[in-house]
Design an enzyme around this catalytic site. Structure first.
Site, short mmCIF file in Angstrom:
data_model
loop_
_atom_site.label_atom_id
_atom_site.label_comp_id
_atom_site.label_asym_id
_atom_site.label_seq_id
_atom_site.Cartn_x
_atom_site.Cartn_y
_atom_site.Cartn_z
N HIS A 11 0.83 -1.20 0.00
CA HIS A 11 0.00 0.00 0.00
C HIS A 11 0.86 1.25 0.00
O HIS A 11 2.04 1.21 0.35
CB HIS A 11 -0.85 0.07 1.28
CG HIS A 11 -1.79 -1.05 1.47
ND1 HIS A 11 -3.12 -0.98 1.12
CD2 HIS A 11 -1.61 -2.30 1.99
CE1 HIS A 11 -3.72 -2.12 1.43
NE2 HIS A 11 -2.82 -2.94 1.94
N CYS A 125 -3.54 2.80 -5.50
CA CYS A 125 -2.66 2.32 -4.43
C CYS A 125 -2.01 0.98 -4.80
O CYS A 125 -2.71 0.06 -5.21
CB CYS A 125 -3.50 2.17 -3.16
SG CYS A 125 -2.63 1.49 -1.74
#
Length: 137
Positions: A11, A125
């Site tokens: 992430h 992301c």
């Protein structure tokens, strides 16, 4: 009870790189109402790895998959206009690679992929192609 780890999810925080971990945690609690953090590990721009949650516990990284995931994030991932950009520092890249290698030894069958690579995720992301970058880990 041991969790069945199927994924190592990469992430970005989608914040400025100067954002503090405490500010990110506060956002999860106050804005999102989460009891658990979004990631097990977070990497500061200087490369320092901070563990936010034991890997035996479930974090809030990818809706619908969290029980099978270890979530690891770097601080950053957007430019000053909040547009996705891979702005990992060399130290963040090195720490991320090192941590993924360590986790892969412990969970050899786990697939490394970005948050965006899960079904029904509509975000950029971690702002780079984690599957491609870590295919040889």
């Amino acid at each position: 009870m041991a969790r069945n780890i199927k994924y190592l999810a990469v992430h970005c925080t989608a914040t400025s790189q100067t954002t503090s971990i405490s500010a990110i945690q506060s956002y999860w609690q106050k804005q999102l109402g989460w009891k658990m953090p979004g990631y097990h590990f977070i990497i500061k721009p200087d490369g320092e790895l901070v563990q936010l949650l034991p890997i035996e516990q479930v974090s809030n990284g990818v809706q619908g998959f969290n029980s099978q995931i270890i979530n690891i994030s770097y601080i950053g991932g957007v430019d000053q206009n909040n547009k996705p950009v891979d702005n990992r520092t060399p130290a963040q890249k090195a720490t991320l690679l090192k941590k993924l290698k360590e986790l892969k030894v412990k969970y050899p069958l786990a697939k490394i992929q970005g948050h965006r690579d899960f079904p029904n995720v509509h975000k950029a992301c971690p702002s780079f192609d984690a599957i491609k970058e870590y295919k040889d880990v």
